[in-house]
Design an enzyme around this catalytic site. Structure first.
Site, PDB file in Angstrom:
ATOM      1  N   SER A 109     -15.952  16.276  62.267  1.00 32.23           N
ATOM      2  CA  SER A 109     -15.423  15.311  63.229  1.00 32.23           C
ATOM      3  C   SER A 109     -14.364  14.424  62.571  1.00 32.23           C
ATOM      4  O   SER A 109     -13.377  14.926  62.042  1.00 32.23           O
ATOM      5  CB  SER A 109     -16.566  14.491  63.822  1.00 32.23           C
ATOM      6  N   ASP A 147     -16.133  21.158  73.770  1.00 26.68           N
ATOM      7  CA  ASP A 147     -15.801  19.972  72.969  1.00 26.68           C
ATOM      8  C   ASP A 147     -14.437  19.462  73.396  1.00 26.68           C
ATOM      9  O   ASP A 147     -13.467  20.230  73.462  1.00 26.68           O
ATOM     10  CB  ASP A 147     -15.797  20.348  71.478  1.00 26.68           C
ATOM     11  N   HIS A 187     -19.590  19.044  70.654  1.00 30.56           N
ATOM     12  CA  HIS A 187     -19.266  18.123  69.565  1.00 30.56           C
ATOM     13  C   HIS A 187     -20.525  17.423  69.048  1.00 30.56           C
ATOM     14  O   HIS A 187     -21.301  16.869  69.815  1.00 30.56           O
ATOM     15  CB  HIS A 187     -18.257  17.072  70.027  1.00 30.56           C
TER      16      HIS A 187
END
Length: 407
Positions: free
Chosen positions: A193, A347, A377
């Site tokens: 991320s 995502d 995600h």
């Protein structure tokens, strides 16, 4: 006075229940669960819990009792830490940056591979403890020394502290590899991320320091590499998919970048994009770089609103390569090491990985791409959470381990 305290204590459960019911009512009509997601009911419940904690944090912040990031960090510190008895754990500080070194306790006849890991969490969530299970598993499964960087976070530290902490810790580690039992020719940068975003920015600097050992490979797990174009297909298709909804993405990143949330609509509309800049960067940022198979039938055309100079001036730092690393010069990107990119279908940041993939490939960088059709995600950190884990969680972890073991 005693009666007042009793009434207060009696009212607290009702208050907490009321907030949770309100969160469920607010999220139920908007949350979307694509057919490719596995166990949607479990994901929905977990999403509600996260939104519930955020709502409590906002209440405490509005009452000036505790900042939202501080509250969330306090809650995550209560989570149990699962330790592997076969992995050695050493907590240290590189200057002001806390780091954790994990490596197998079994002695190795030669220097081990090194993995420098930057955790996710948008500068709000995440910690050395939160990612301990994942990094411990990486260390044992790949027989590597894993350095986890615990960069400083909100509410006290904003951009560019995260980037600076990751960079300074990495440089110190690279200068002292052999003292940590690491082979200088086998060092991997890895991030998830916003940690993946840190990989994309740190590697730019490292390529300009020839005196340091060269990074052998980089691994970016659903990174954010573009804070300019929010009209990409995935931003439309997955804007309401847990865990990272569009509202949550903007809440976290605007806090981290010190951008007032009132500019959200201007950013979404593309009103912060001057015509001259779009002409220069369109070849890298446009949805035309996203393969057509990722476009759904209801995708709207890329159409930016009228340029808003005030919004641009308040947000112009998003054009820096530290925030939008996909904008780095060709001559810098061409020096990058071999790369693994992991993306998840469900995502909102899926297309960031695809933009970056094409960007690297156009400059001749060897890229391995692993796409998880049922992924979302944040799924990676759940891989060892037993009943809270998902099939896609282990897929991502196995893909990363398989790639690193081949180095």
């Amino acid at each position: 006075m005693t009666v007042l305290w009793l009434l207060l204590l009696a009212g607290l459960p009702t208050f907490f229940l009321g907030v949770f019911v309100w969160v469920v009512i607010q999220n139920f009509p908007t949350s979307e669960f694509p057919t490719t997601l596995k166990h949607p009911a479990k994901l929905w419940f977990m999403h509600c819990v996260v939104q519930y904690l955020i709502s409590l944090g906002k209440i405490l912040e509005n009452l000036r009792i505790c900042a939202l990031p501080r509250f969330l960090q306090c809650v995550q510190s209560l989570l149990p830490l699962k330790k592997d008895p076969n992995v050695l754990v050493i907590d240290m500080h590189f200057g002001a940056v806390p780091v954790r070194l994990l490596k197998p306790k079994e002695l190795s006849p030669k220097l081990r591979r090194g993995i420098i890991f930057y955790h996710g969490g948008a500068g709000i969530f995440g910690s050395l403890d939160c990612y301990h299970g994942l990094c411990s598993f990486l260390a044992s499964e790949t027989d590597s020394a894993v350095l986890v960087v615990g960069y400083r976070k909100l509410p006290s530290y904003h951009h560019p502290v995260l980037f600076n902490d990751c960079l300074s810790a990495t440089i110190y580690f690279l200068k002292n590899l052999e003292s940590f039992g690491v082979d200088p020719s086998r060092v991997v940068l890895c991030g998830e991320s916003i940690g993946g975003s840190a990989v994309a920015t740190v590697i730019q600097v490292l390529t300009s320091i020839p005196s340091l050992p060269q990074i052998r490979a980089q691994v970016l797990i659903y990174p954010l590499v573009n804070f300019v174009n929010f009209q990409l297909p995935s931003h439309q298709q997955s804007k309401n998919v847990p865990f990272l909804t569009r509202d949550m993405l903007f809440m976290c990143l605007c806090k981290y970048l010190a951008i007032d949330l009132s500019w959200k609509d201007a950013i979404l509309a593309g009103s912060i994009i001057p015509l001259d800049k779009w002409k220069k960067y369109k070849k890298w940022l446009s949805r035309d770089n996203i393969p057509r198979r990722f476009w759904s039938q209801d995708i709207q055309l890329e159409s930016f609103g009228p340029f808003d100079e005030a919004a641009y001036l308040e947000t112009q730092h998003v054009w820096s390569v530290e925030i939008s690393p996909v904008l780095a010069d060709d001559k810098i990107i061409s020096q990058f090491p071999q790369t693994l990119l992991v993306s998840c279908e469900n995502d909102i940041l899926r297309d960031d990985a695809l933009l970056y993939k094409k960007r690297l490939e156009d400059q001749g960088v060897p890229v391995n791409w692993y796409h998880v059709e049922d992924g979302f995600h944040g799924c990676t950190i759940l891989f060892d959470k037993k009943c809270l884990s998902f099939p896609c969680s282990m897929k991502v972890v196995n893909a990363v381990i398989g790639y690193i073991k081949g180095i």
